[in-house]
Motif scaffolding. Structure first.
Motif, mmCIF file in Angstrom:
data_model
loop_
_atom_site.group_PDB
_atom_site.id
_atom_site.type_symbol
_atom_site.label_atom_id
_atom_site.label_comp_id
_atom_site.label_asym_id
_atom_site.label_seq_id
_atom_site.Cartn_x
_atom_site.Cartn_y
_atom_site.Cartn_z
ATOM 1 N N ASN A 19 1.349 -1.455 -0.020
ATOM 2 C CA ASN A 19 0.336 -0.156 -0.018
ATOM 3 C C ASN A 19 0.896 1.327 0.182
ATOM 4 O OD1 ASN A 19 0.814 0.387 2.541
ATOM 5 N ND2 ASN A 19 -0.899 -0.664 3.092
ATOM 6 N N ARG A 20 2.169 0.806 0.072
ATOM 7 C CA ARG A 20 3.198 2.118 0.151
ATOM 8 C C ARG A 20 3.365 2.686 -1.079
ATOM 9 N NH1 ARG A 20 8.130 1.388 3.297
ATOM 10 N NH2 ARG A 20 8.344 3.592 3.107
ATOM 11 N N PHE A 21 3.287 2.291 -2.740
ATOM 12 C CA PHE A 21 2.287 2.035 -4.066
ATOM 13 C C PHE A 21 0.961 2.886 -4.160
ATOM 14 C CE2 PHE A 21 6.631 -0.541 -4.003
ATOM 15 C CZ PHE A 21 7.077 0.282 -3.995
ATOM 16 N N ASP A 22 0.219 2.694 -2.980
ATOM 17 C CA ASP A 22 -1.300 2.786 -3.507
ATOM 18 C C ASP A 22 -1.008 4.476 -4.826
ATOM 19 O OD1 ASP A 22 -2.081 0.572 -3.261
ATOM 20 O OD2 ASP A 22 -2.783 0.887 -1.665
ATOM 21 N N LYS A 23 -0.494 5.692 -4.423
ATOM 22 C CA LYS A 23 -0.709 6.293 -4.812
ATOM 23 C C LYS A 23 -0.078 7.319 -6.104
ATOM 24 C CE LYS A 23 -1.864 8.999 0.335
ATOM 25 N NZ LYS A 23 -1.452 9.808 1.100
ATOM 26 N N PRO A 213 9.181 -1.867 -1.137
ATOM 27 C CA PRO A 213 9.792 -0.751 -0.724
ATOM 28 C C PRO A 213 10.597 -0.674 0.234
ATOM 29 C CG PRO A 213 7.089 -0.852 0.041
ATOM 30 C CD PRO A 213 7.912 -1.646 -0.971
ATOM 31 N N TRP A 214 10.715 -1.455 0.561
ATOM 32 C CA TRP A 214 11.659 -2.099 1.934
ATOM 33 C C TRP A 214 13.298 -1.709 1.170
ATOM 34 C CZ3 TRP A 214 7.605 -1.591 4.192
ATOM 35 C CH2 TRP A 214 6.349 -2.407 3.730
ATOM 36 N N LEU A 215 13.886 -1.821 2.583
ATOM 37 C CA LEU A 215 15.774 -2.389 2.171
ATOM 38 C C LEU A 215 16.194 -0.955 1.279
ATOM 39 C CD1 LEU A 215 16.214 -5.744 2.000
ATOM 40 C CD2 LEU A 215 17.142 -4.659 3.667
ATOM 41 N N GLY A 227 11.698 7.567 2.936
ATOM 42 C CA GLY A 227 12.670 6.682 3.578
ATOM 43 C C GLY A 227 12.327 5.342 2.586
ATOM 44 N N ARG A 228 10.838 5.247 1.667
ATOM 45 C CA ARG A 228 10.629 4.183 0.655
ATOM 46 C C ARG A 228 11.501 3.938 -0.352
ATOM 47 N NH1 ARG A 228 5.383 4.943 -3.101
ATOM 48 N NH2 ARG A 228 7.323 6.711 -4.068
ATOM 49 N N ASN A 229 11.804 2.431 -0.263
ATOM 50 C CA ASN A 229 12.435 2.092 -1.297
ATOM 51 C C ASN A 229 11.489 1.990 -2.715
ATOM 52 O OD1 ASN A 229 15.167 1.464 -2.760
ATOM 53 N ND2 ASN A 229 14.986 -0.272 -2.226
#
Length: 268
Positions: A19-23, A213-215, A227-229
């Motif tokens: 969901n960190r990519f939803d927008k 979106p990690w690391l 902070g999103r990858n």
């Protein structure tokens, strides 16, 4: 900006269903293409997210999907969900079984459940002769035992986001496994051991990934505000790998690209 017509990448592990990519998912993919990431493998971690990964792969021509059950989700994996995952593998855009494996670090599912669910996915991969996208944390001995048990029929496999010991690396390479390297290598606090041993990976076994979106690479400048990858940072990881291997960026890009293309059976 694209760096060179000769440089191209394949990001073998992106959690694009997050969901960190939803927008701004479409913009994330556009930025990746501008940064020479020409193909993306979207990670499926359970039946529902594997279905979502496939739907995204069908929406974007340069994206593909994996379908499987992550060890964190093993406790909740039902027979019906396993059948749903099997059904997804009938679709050509699903290019690997996984993310599957063992995680004895967090143990969100019991080790026994993890092993049971992993076995089922090993059997599926052997039956389909489809590549394995593997997750392993603090479980290399058990992972190796299981892989050796199925070795006669085992298809190609990649240890995604390798962060293990030099001994584990050597044993995985002895089994013929590919090794996926993430931005973990860019972290001077916990990635130094990996930086020191990445040169041990043969050219024909190296692949690159962001695990976005990690690391997010710790040494990235400027750092993303949230902070999103993102896949667009794959070239940064590739440059770090190239430095550690004392190879050129062009060479690392080329070998990792062709390894991934061959491993996942991607079209030109």
């Amino acid at each position: 900006m694209a760096q060179s017509a000769q440089i191209q990448f394949i990001d073998i592990g992106v959690n694009l269903t997050s969901n960190r990519f939803d927008k701004d998912r479409e913009q994330v993919l556009a930025r990746a293409l501008e940064a020479d990431v020409e193909a993306i493998i979207i990670t499926g971690t359970n039946a529902r997210e594997s279905q979502q990964a496939l739907e995204l792969a069908q929406q974007y021509e340069h994206c593909y999907a994996t379908a499987g059950c992550h060890p964190h989700d093993a406790e909740r994996m039902t027979d019906a969900e396993l059948e749903a995952i099997k059904a997804l593998h009938k679709v050509s855009k699903v290019v690997a079984v996984g993310e599957c494996g063992l995680d004895f670090n967090r143990n969100f599912s019991t080790p026994d459940n993890q092993i049971q669910v992993f076995r089922k996915q090993l059997e599926l991969a052997c039956e389909l002769q489809k590549p394995l996208f593997l997750h392993e944390r603090d479980a290399s001995d058990t992972m190796l035992e299981l892989l050796q048990e199925y070795q006669a029929e085992l298809p190609p496999a990649v240890i995604h986001c390798f962060t293990g010991s030099e001994q584990a690396l050597e044993r995985y390479l002895e089994l013929g496994l590919y090794i996926g390297i993430t931005g973990w290598i860019c972290d001077e606090r916990r990635g130094q051991e990996l930086a020191n041993m990445v040169h041990r990976i043969p050219d024909d076994k190296l692949m690159l990934e962001t695990d976005a979106p990690w690391l997010t690479p710790r040494d990235l400048k400027p750092k993303p505000k949230d902070g999103r990858n993102e896949p667009m940072f794959l070239s940064h990881i590739a440059q770090k790998v190239a430095n550690c291997r004392q190879q050129s960026l062009e060479h690392v890009a080329s070998i990792s690209y062709h390894n991934a293309k061959h491993f996942f059976g991607l079209k030109s």
